[in-house]
Every structure is written in structure tokens, then in C-alpha cells.
Design a protein around this motif. Structure first.
Motif, PDB file in Angstrom:
ATOM      1  N   PHE A  26     -35.767  -6.568 -14.769  1.00 22.73           N
ATOM      2  CA  PHE A  26     -35.850  -7.718 -14.150  1.00 22.73           C
ATOM      3  C   PHE A  26     -36.180  -8.798 -15.365  1.00 22.73           C
ATOM      4  O   PHE A  26     -35.703  -9.746 -15.440  1.00 22.73           O
ATOM      5  CB  PHE A  26     -36.924  -7.844 -12.978  1.00 22.73           C
ATOM      6  CG  PHE A  26     -36.991  -9.323 -12.585  1.00 22.73           C
ATOM      7  CD1 PHE A  26     -38.166 -10.072 -12.861  1.00 22.73           C
ATOM      8  CD2 PHE A  26     -36.193 -10.073 -11.862  1.00 22.73           C
ATOM      9  CE1 PHE A  26     -38.422 -11.416 -12.545  1.00 22.73           C
ATOM     10  CE2 PHE A  26     -36.257 -11.389 -11.487  1.00 22.73           C
ATOM     11  CZ  PHE A  26     -37.396 -12.109 -11.859  1.00 22.73           C
ATOM     12  N   GLU A  27     -37.281  -8.495 -15.892  1.00 25.05           N
ATOM     13  CA  GLU A  27     -37.776  -9.437 -17.119  1.00 25.05           C
ATOM     14  C   GLU A  27     -36.888  -9.714 -18.233  1.00 25.05           C
ATOM     15  O   GLU A  27     -36.601 -10.830 -18.600  1.00 25.05           O
ATOM     16  CB  GLU A  27     -39.251  -9.012 -17.529  1.00 25.05           C
ATOM     17  CG  GLU A  27     -40.221  -9.046 -16.434  1.00 25.05           C
ATOM     18  CD  GLU A  27     -40.629 -10.577 -16.104  1.00 25.05           C
ATOM     19  OE1 GLU A  27     -41.337 -10.668 -14.977  1.00 25.05           O
ATOM     20  OE2 GLU A  27     -40.262 -11.390 -16.871  1.00 25.05           O
ATOM     21  N   ASP A  28     -36.086  -8.603 -18.420  1.00 24.71           N
ATOM     22  CA  ASP A  28     -35.275  -8.665 -19.717  1.00 24.71           C
ATOM     23  C   ASP A  28     -33.792  -9.500 -18.996  1.00 24.71           C
ATOM     24  O   ASP A  28     -33.480 -10.610 -19.977  1.00 24.71           O
ATOM     25  CB  ASP A  28     -34.326  -7.172 -19.754  1.00 24.71           C
ATOM     26  CG  ASP A  28     -35.339  -6.442 -20.494  1.00 24.71           C
ATOM     27  OD1 ASP A  28     -35.293  -5.206 -20.582  1.00 24.71           O
ATOM     28  OD2 ASP A  28     -36.528  -7.006 -21.282  1.00 24.71           O
ATOM     29  N   TRP A  29     -33.532  -9.437 -17.767  1.00 26.86           N
ATOM     30  CA  TRP A  29     -32.504 -10.188 -17.089  1.00 26.86           C
ATOM     31  C   TRP A  29     -32.868 -11.700 -17.150  1.00 26.86           C
ATOM     32  O   TRP A  29     -32.041 -12.559 -17.520  1.00 26.86           O
ATOM     33  CB  TRP A  29     -31.943  -9.772 -15.886  1.00 26.86           C
ATOM     34  CG  TRP A  29     -30.911 -10.571 -15.170  1.00 26.86           C
ATOM     35  CD1 TRP A  29     -29.663 -10.599 -15.127  1.00 26.86           C
ATOM     36  CD2 TRP A  29     -31.379 -11.694 -14.170  1.00 26.86           C
ATOM     37  NE1 TRP A  29     -29.053 -11.812 -14.659  1.00 26.86           N
ATOM     38  CE2 TRP A  29     -30.074 -12.226 -14.059  1.00 26.86           C
ATOM     39  CE3 TRP A  29     -32.431 -12.180 -13.670  1.00 26.86           C
ATOM     40  CZ2 TRP A  29     -29.908 -13.422 -12.986  1.00 26.86           C
ATOM     41  CZ3 TRP A  29     -32.309 -13.342 -12.915  1.00 26.86           C
ATOM     42  CH2 TRP A  29     -30.936 -13.921 -12.470  1.00 26.86           C
ATOM     43  N   LYS A  30     -34.120 -11.942 -16.848  1.00 24.81           N
ATOM     44  CA  LYS A  30     -34.714 -13.188 -16.486  1.00 24.81           C
ATOM     45  C   LYS A  30     -34.749 -13.947 -17.711  1.00 24.81           C
ATOM     46  O   LYS A  30     -34.578 -15.284 -18.092  1.00 24.81           O
ATOM     47  CB  LYS A  30     -35.997 -12.994 -15.762  1.00 24.81           C
ATOM     48  CG  LYS A  30     -36.727 -14.459 -15.522  1.00 24.81           C
ATOM     49  CD  LYS A  30     -37.913 -14.332 -14.988  1.00 24.81           C
ATOM     50  CE  LYS A  30     -38.813 -15.578 -14.743  1.00 24.81           C
ATOM     51  NZ  LYS A  30     -40.076 -15.519 -14.235  1.00 24.81           N
ATOM     52  N   GLU A  31     -35.450 -13.359 -18.659  1.00 28.08           N
ATOM     53  CA  GLU A  31     -35.578 -13.976 -20.210  1.00 28.08           C
ATOM     54  C   GLU A  31     -34.195 -14.525 -20.690  1.00 28.08           C
ATOM     55  O   GLU A  31     -34.078 -15.661 -21.205  1.00 28.08           O
ATOM     56  CB  GLU A  31     -36.209 -12.848 -21.226  1.00 28.08           C
ATOM     57  CG  GLU A  31     -36.489 -13.566 -22.338  1.00 28.08           C
ATOM     58  CD  GLU A  31     -37.227 -12.593 -23.615  1.00 28.08           C
ATOM     59  OE1 GLU A  31     -37.381 -11.285 -22.910  1.00 28.08           O
ATOM     60  OE2 GLU A  31     -37.260 -12.666 -24.465  1.00 28.08           O
TER      61      GLU A  31
END
Length: 329
Positions: free
Chosen positions: A84-89
Motif C-alpha cells: 500500500f505504501e509503495d503504491w501510495k508514494e
């Protein structure tokens, strides 16, 4: 998953915006993985493996996760906080603090999360149009492309094909899987077997190489598994839809074919013949003889779709077990 209260958050959203019109809206900058899991309560139940998460703790990665959209009209399976954090960033870097809309009651798997941003939508539309135009051109020329294989169940292309067929047949509701024929399904089955082998091998390698407590190697394996299983999910769904649609008419025509050529057969003999014809079609790995090709061509000209049953009957024609021509009364 933390102390996030989904019910209170939904109520605050309602008060803030007066009415939740289509979905649950939030700015991407404010969205957290806990909010995602609390919103989609029927998901994130089946743990696949664990790995080190961005909060510094060991955490689970889930099989039954939600897909998030990318600007190239692909989807990212967000199985854990790290994904999730990879996609969000990446999305924040490219599009800024865009608005997100989540649809926990949506049945269509690829429509559960949407990005409400004009630039994102334009990039997605431009990419999908270029890809769709090229694939349709290749299809029209009788070529089955590598991109077509990988994205057979691509949601944007499914919609594009459905829209194109609907335009050609204004008075009918078009099944978006109807553009897939028997040969393409065979290719997908081969891809499915290869992906399953790759996933099994990846698990074996991960057990030998990845850090038990989590680390860069475990993270790399987790990302690779997410990508492979996302592709496998798409292929399995496409094959299920294809099998469901193609078998009905194919079985009906094959039953008529058997009765016509073997009027003396009992019900049990008809069942056995039906099974044999299907197996012959599924096992077909060489070019049909001239008579078999001619029979198959006549049946498809009459409106029958390509299927294992049609190919199996053509094999019977090649073997001389039946003539392949309708008997005169």
C-alpha cells in the motif's frame, strides 16, 4: 490493525459532505492501510505470508486483497501495508494529493477503488486507447499478441471490447468474454500452468533464501509473488467465464451430432461419446486433416463458436469415424 473506527469515520464523512453519493471519499494523503482493511471488511482475511512492514513490525500479507488502479490501466494488488505504501508514494509523487473513492459494496473486483483526478484519468484513457487500438488491430489481422495474453482480463480492455461489440450489435447485451475463442483459451491455460510452476518455485526459493524475520530478500520475494498471483487471478477468472459460456452451446450441438451419427446409442453411450469428443479436442496439438478443417470451417460458418467439442468432432472426421456431413433424410 490499529484503533481506526470505520463507523465513526463514515459518519464524519457524511456530516462533512452531507451525503455519500457514490462511494467513500478521502484524500490519498490521509488514507492509511488500516482504513483500507476496515473499509473492506470482507477482505484481508486469508494470510498468505508475513514480512517486515514499514512500521518496523512483522505483518501479514493477504491473498484476498483489494486492487488499486495504476495510470497505465493495470491494477496493483495491495496485500499488505508495504504494498500500500509503495503504491501510495508512487501515486502521490506523480499526481499529488488526489481524492480516492472506495466502494466496499461493489461486486466488480476492478472497480472497488477509483482515483478522482483529471490528469490520472487522462493518462489512463490515453494509454488504454493506444493499447486497445493496437490489440484490436492485431486481432483483426489474426495475430495473438504477447500483450493480449498478459492482459486478457484487463478491466479497461474488457470494457473497450464490450463497448465495441455493443456498438456493432445495438440490440443485444454483450458478454465481454465473448471475444475470447478456443485458441486463446488454450494459450491462457498454458500460461496458467507456467504461472503456477513459477509461484511454486518462488515459494521454494523464498524458504531457502529469505530472512525468517523479514528483510530486503523477503520483501523482494513478496513483491514478485504479488505480481504473479495477480496475473494468475486474472487468467483464472477469464477461463472460468469462457468455460461457462462456451460449454452450453457446444454441448448442445455435440449431443445433436452424436444422435445424428449414432441413432442407436443409449444415454450412457452418448455420455461416454460426449466425454471422448471433449478430450480429443482438449488434447489436440497438431494440425487437422483437410476433411477435419473443412468440417470445422462449415460449422463456424453456420455460427458455431470454436470449442474443444467442435475440435473433437473434427478429429473424429479425420479418423473417418463419421463423415462430418449432415445426413440426407
Amino acid at each position: 490493525m490499529g484503533d481506526f473506527n470505520a463507523k465513526k469515520w463514515f459518519k464524519d464523512q457524511y456530516i462533512k459532505e452531507h451525503v455519500i453519493q457514490e462511494g467513500i471519499k478521502i484524500n490519498l494523503n490521509d488514507l492509511t492501510f488500516d482504513m483500507v482493511t476496515n473499509t473492506f471488511k470482507d477482505k484481508y482475511q486469508n494470510i498468505h505470508f508475513t514480512r517486515m512492514q514499514p512500521d518496523g513490525k512483522e505483518g501479514p500479507s493477504y491473498k484476498d486483497a483489494i486492487h488499486f488502479p495504476n495510470p497505465d490501466d493495470s491494477l496493483r494488488l495491495v496485500g499488505d501495508m508495504k504494498a500500500f505504501e509503495d503504491w501510495k508514494e508512487g501515486t502521490l509523487q506523480r499526481y499529488g494529493k488526489v481524492d480516492i473513492e472506495m466502494f466496499p459494496e461493489e461486486n466488480t473486483w476492478f472497480d472497488k477503488v477509483k482515483i478522482k483526478d483529471e490528469k490520472f484519468q487522462k493518462d489512463k484513457d490515453d494509454y488504454s486507447k493506444a493499447k486497445g487500438d493496437w490489440i484490436e488491430k492485431e486481432r483483426a489481422a489474426g495475430r495473438f499478441t504477447g500483450l493480449d495474453e498478459a492482459d486478457m482480463n484487463d478491466p479497461v480492455l474488457v470494457k473497450a471490447r464490450a463497448a465495441k461489440m455493443a456498438k456493432d450489435k445495438m440490440d443485444s447485451r454483450v458478454d465481454p468474454t465473448s471475444s475470447i475463442d478456443y485458441d486463446e483459451a488454450l494459450t491462457l491455460r498454458g500460461m496458467k500452468a507456467e504461472l503456477e510452476d513459477q509461484i511454486a518455485q518462488l515459494f521454494r526459493d523464498m524458504e531457502q533464501e529469505a530472512e525468517p524475520e523479514g528483510g530486503p530478500i523477503a520483501d523482494r520475494y513478496g513483491d514478485e509473488l504479488n505480481k504473479l498471483e495477480d496475473r494468475l487471478y486474472k487468467i483464472n477468472k477469464q477461463l472460468r467465464d469462457y468455460d461457462m459460456n462456451e460449454n452450453k452451446e457446444a454441448i448442445k450441438e455435440t449431443f445433436r451430432f452424436i444422435k445424428e451419427n449414432n441413432p442407436e446409442f443409449t444415454n450412457e453411450e452418448i455420455k461416454a461419446e460426449l466425454k471422448e469428443i471433449e478430450e480429443l479436442g482438449n488434447q489436440l496439438n497438431e494440425e487437422l486433416c483437410a476433411k477435419g478443417k473443412a468440417y470445422r470451417k462449415r460449422r463456424m460458418a453456420a455460427g458455431e463458436k470454436s470449442s474443444a467439442y467442435l475440435s473433437g468432432r473434427a478429429v473424429k472426421v479425420c479418423k473417418g469415424q463419421i463423415s462430418g456431413r449432415k445426413k440426407k433424410k
